[in-house]
Write a protein that holds these residues in place. Structure first.
Motif, PDB file in Angstrom:
ATOM      1  N   PRO A 181       0.812  -1.225   0.000  1.00 50.61           N
ATOM      2  CA  PRO A 181       0.000   0.000   0.000  1.00 50.61           C
ATOM      3  C   PRO A 181       0.843   1.271   0.000  1.00 50.61           C
ATOM      4  CG  PRO A 181      -0.860  -1.582   1.585  1.00 50.61           C
ATOM      5  CD  PRO A 181       0.465  -2.106   1.125  1.00 50.61           C
ATOM      6  N   PHE A 182       1.921   1.303   0.780  1.00 49.24           N
ATOM      7  CA  PHE A 182       2.763   2.492   0.815  1.00 49.24           C
ATOM      8  C   PHE A 182       3.465   2.709  -0.521  1.00 49.24           C
ATOM      9  CE2 PHE A 182       2.855   1.816   5.563  1.00 49.24           C
ATOM     10  CZ  PHE A 182       2.170   2.968   5.863  1.00 49.24           C
ATOM     11  N   LEU A 206       6.826  -3.698   4.353  1.00 46.05           N
ATOM     12  CA  LEU A 206       7.965  -2.791   4.134  1.00 46.05           C
ATOM     13  C   LEU A 206       9.142  -3.496   3.459  1.00 46.05           C
ATOM     14  CD1 LEU A 206       7.966  -0.754   7.474  1.00 46.05           C
ATOM     15  CD2 LEU A 206       6.792  -0.244   5.331  1.00 46.05           C
ATOM     16  N   ARG A 207       8.841  -4.304   2.465  1.00 49.74           N
ATOM     17  CA  ARG A 207       9.913  -4.942   1.704  1.00 49.74           C
ATOM     18  C   ARG A 207      10.311  -4.134   0.474  1.00 49.74           C
ATOM     19  NH1 ARG A 207       8.639 -11.484   1.489  1.00 49.74           N
ATOM     20  NH2 ARG A 207       8.711 -11.845   3.761  1.00 49.74           N
ATOM     21  N   SER A 208       9.372  -3.342  -0.059  1.00 48.71           N
ATOM     22  CA  SER A 208       9.688  -2.590  -1.266  1.00 48.71           C
ATOM     23  C   SER A 208      10.461  -1.325  -0.905  1.00 48.71           C
ATOM     24  CB  SER A 208       8.410  -2.212  -2.010  1.00 48.71           C
ATOM     25  OG  SER A 208       7.677  -1.233  -1.295  1.00 48.71           O
ATOM     26  N   PRO A 209      11.366  -0.878  -1.796  1.00 47.12           N
ATOM     27  CA  PRO A 209      12.137   0.347  -1.509  1.00 47.12           C
ATOM     28  C   PRO A 209      11.251   1.562  -1.282  1.00 47.12           C
ATOM     29  CG  PRO A 209      13.120  -0.876  -3.330  1.00 47.12           C
ATOM     30  CD  PRO A 209      11.819  -1.537  -3.035  1.00 47.12           C
ATOM     31  N   SER A 210      10.192   1.726  -2.079  1.00 48.33           N
ATOM     32  CA  SER A 210       9.331   2.903  -1.928  1.00 48.33           C
ATOM     33  C   SER A 210       8.672   2.925  -0.559  1.00 48.33           C
ATOM     34  CB  SER A 210       8.261   2.902  -3.025  1.00 48.33           C
ATOM     35  OG  SER A 210       8.847   3.004  -4.306  1.00 48.33           O
ATOM     36  N   ALA A 211       8.188   1.765  -0.096  1.00 47.02           N
ATOM     37  CA  ALA A 211       7.522   1.711   1.202  1.00 47.02           C
ATOM     38  C   ALA A 211       8.484   2.056   2.329  1.00 47.02           C
ATOM     39  CB  ALA A 211       6.918   0.326   1.414  1.00 47.02           C
ATOM     40  N   ARG A 212       9.705   1.598   2.263  1.00 46.97           N
ATOM     41  CA  ARG A 212      10.674   1.872   3.326  1.00 46.97           C
ATOM     42  C   ARG A 212      11.079   3.342   3.328  1.00 46.97           C
ATOM     43  NH1 ARG A 212      12.396  -2.538   5.873  1.00 46.97           N
ATOM     44  NH2 ARG A 212      14.166  -1.418   6.760  1.00 46.97           N
ATOM     45  N   MET A 215       8.446   5.392   5.052  1.00 44.89           N
ATOM     46  CA  MET A 215       8.505   5.248   6.511  1.00 44.89           C
ATOM     47  C   MET A 215       9.832   5.717   7.092  1.00 44.89           C
ATOM     48  SD  MET A 215       5.541   4.261   7.101  1.00 44.89           S
ATOM     49  CE  MET A 215       5.711   3.991   8.872  1.00 44.89           C
ATOM     50  N   GLY A 216      10.696   6.309   6.250  1.00 45.15           N
ATOM     51  CA  GLY A 216      11.965   6.837   6.756  1.00 45.15           C
ATOM     52  C   GLY A 216      12.970   5.776   7.133  1.00 45.15           C
ATOM     53  N   GLN A 217      12.883   4.609   6.516  1.00 47.12           N
ATOM     54  CA  GLN A 217      13.808   3.524   6.823  1.00 47.12           C
ATOM     55  C   GLN A 217      14.736   3.283   5.634  1.00 47.12           C
ATOM     56  OE1 GLN A 217      11.965  -0.025   8.302  1.00 47.12           O
ATOM     57  NE2 GLN A 217      10.441   1.076   9.519  1.00 47.12           N
ATOM     58  N   PRO A 218      15.951   2.814   5.881  1.00 49.78           N
ATOM     59  CA  PRO A 218      16.878   2.545   4.771  1.00 49.78           C
ATOM     60  C   PRO A 218      16.382   1.382   3.910  1.00 49.78           C
ATOM     61  CG  PRO A 218      17.796   1.749   6.841  1.00 49.78           C
ATOM     62  CD  PRO A 218      16.582   2.537   7.192  1.00 49.78           C
ATOM     63  N   VAL A 219      16.633   1.470   2.639  1.00 45.23           N
ATOM     64  CA  VAL A 219      16.246   0.419   1.711  1.00 45.23           C
ATOM     65  C   VAL A 219      17.118  -0.807   1.936  1.00 45.23           C
ATOM     66  CG1 VAL A 219      16.048  -0.193  -0.733  1.00 45.23           C
ATOM     67  CG2 VAL A 219      15.471   2.123   0.032  1.00 45.23           C
ATOM     68  N   ARG A 220      16.516  -1.984   1.897  1.00 38.83           N
ATOM     69  CA  ARG A 220      17.270  -3.218   2.138  1.00 38.83           C
ATOM     70  C   ARG A 220      17.977  -3.692   0.872  1.00 38.83           C
ATOM     71  NH1 ARG A 220      13.054  -6.773   5.865  1.00 38.83           N
ATOM     72  NH2 ARG A 220      13.201  -5.484   7.742  1.00 38.83           N
ATOM     73  N   SER A 221      18.858  -2.881   0.370  1.00 39.40           N
ATOM     74  CA  SER A 221      19.695  -3.243  -0.774  1.00 39.40           C
ATOM     75  C   SER A 221      20.942  -2.383  -0.719  1.00 39.40           C
ATOM     76  CB  SER A 221      18.956  -3.011  -2.095  1.00 39.40           C
ATOM     77  OG  SER A 221      18.651  -1.640  -2.269  1.00 39.40           O
ATOM     78  N   GLY A 222      21.986  -2.828  -1.377  1.00 37.72           N
ATOM     79  CA  GLY A 222      23.241  -2.089  -1.331  1.00 37.72           C
ATOM     80  C   GLY A 222      23.774  -2.007   0.080  1.00 37.72           C
ATOM     81  N   THR A 223      24.146  -0.796   0.487  1.00 38.63           N
ATOM     82  CA  THR A 223      24.679  -0.607   1.846  1.00 38.63           C
ATOM     83  C   THR A 223      23.602  -0.752   2.914  1.00 38.63           C
ATOM     84  OG1 THR A 223      24.353   1.785   1.618  1.00 38.63           O
ATOM     85  CG2 THR A 223      26.511   0.909   1.040  1.00 38.63           C
ATOM     86  N   GLY A 224      22.333  -0.744   2.514  1.00 38.50           N
ATOM     87  CA  GLY A 224      21.264  -0.914   3.487  1.00 38.50           C
ATOM     88  C   GLY A 224      20.922  -2.362   3.763  1.00 38.50           C
ATOM     89  N   SER A 225      21.602  -3.302   3.118  1.00 38.30           N
ATOM     90  CA  SER A 225      21.297  -4.721   3.312  1.00 38.30           C
ATOM     91  C   SER A 225      22.080  -5.333   4.460  1.00 38.30           C
ATOM     92  CB  SER A 225      21.583  -5.493   2.021  1.00 38.30           C
ATOM     93  OG  SER A 225      22.960  -5.366   1.665  1.00 38.30           O
ATOM     94  N   PHE A 226      22.927  -4.549   5.119  1.00 37.40           N
ATOM     95  CA  PHE A 226      23.690  -5.102   6.256  1.00 37.40           C
ATOM     96  C   PHE A 226      23.974  -3.974   7.237  1.00 37.40           C
ATOM     97  CE2 PHE A 226      26.646  -3.770   2.980  1.00 37.40           C
ATOM     98  CZ  PHE A 226      27.568  -3.012   3.679  1.00 37.40           C
TER      99      PHE A 226
END
Length: 238
Positions: A181-182, A206-212, A215-226
């Motif tokens: 939805p986000f 909150l798995r999609s980059p747009s949704a994160r 919500m002000g959260q880092p995207v879970r890819s690249g440097t945001g995956s760890f």
């Protein structure tokens, strides 16, 4: 033409070197009321069709694709890929200047057919060809204005439009099938998607980059995956 249309008394083909056209001579009685020549010409042309492909209203010559390209490139108003396949081989005995019955000649190079009808490409060539057609069409639109777009960005858009096996528009209608939805609200029609999510009790993992990002959260890819942890303990000298 003379037999099929009573007012035509003669015709002549003219080749000026730059263009080729036909002159048609018509005769009418002096008592004929005022008429529009365009309607008569269209009626005469329809009565003398030599060859046609269903779904293609007209054809015209396009400019060469390259500076030294000598191939004749035709454009059409309408699309019928299968019809062109079937008509691509013309028996040579249809031509008066060639006496070779039983043989055929390919007058259309079917390996270089292209169309902006994505649905026709999908039906006849499959989803991968439809994906590439989307990339080419979007690239050509931006290219007309000399705007360069990275192929990886266009590939990502085309992948999203075709990953379900068909193709869908890249707008709020195409994004309505997204489970996030986000993610849908971040595109457009925010209030509409918000109301639908509230009424249907949807949730977002909150798995999609747009949704994160919403919500002000880092995207879970690249440097945001760890995560990077630092030992803050201070060692004391013995």
């Amino acid at each position: 033409m003379i037999n099929d249309y009573p007012h035509v008394v003669g015709y002549n083909f003219v080749d000026t070197g730059e263009e080729t056209f036909a002159e048609i001579e018509m005769q009418f009685p002096a008592t004929t009321p005022k008429f529009l020549m365009l309607n008569l010409a269209e009626e005469a042309v329809r009565a003398t069709v030599i060859r046609e492909i269903t779904g293609i209203a007209s054809a015209f010559v396009n400019k060469p694709r390259f500076e030294n390209d000598t191939a004749l490139v035709l454009g059409t108003a309408g699309c019928n890929i299968r019809g062109i396949w079937e008509a691509s081989l013309v028996p040579l005995d249809e031509f008066a200047t060639i006496d070779a019955p039983g043989q055929s000649q390919e007058w259309v190079d079917i390996n270089h057919l292209s169309t902006n009808d994505i649905a026709a490409v999908l039906r006849n060539y499959g989803v991968e060809a439809a994906r590439m057609a989307i990339v080419q069409e979007v690239s050509s639109v931006f290219g007309a204005y000399e705007i360069g777009v990275d192929k990886r960005h266009l590939s990502l858009v085309a992948d999203y439009m075709t990953f379900e096996g068909g193709f869908k528009p890249f707008n709020r209608v195409g994004l309505s099938s997204s489970p996030s939805p986000f993610g849908k609200m971040s595109f457009e029609s925010t209030c509409t998607f918000l109301c639908e999510a509230a009424v249907n009790g949807d949730f977002d993992d909150l798995r999609s980059p747009s949704a994160r990002i919403v919500m002000g959260q880092p995207v879970r890819s690249g440097t945001g995956s760890f995560d990077v942890l630092m030992d803050l303990s201070v060692s004391t000298a013995a």
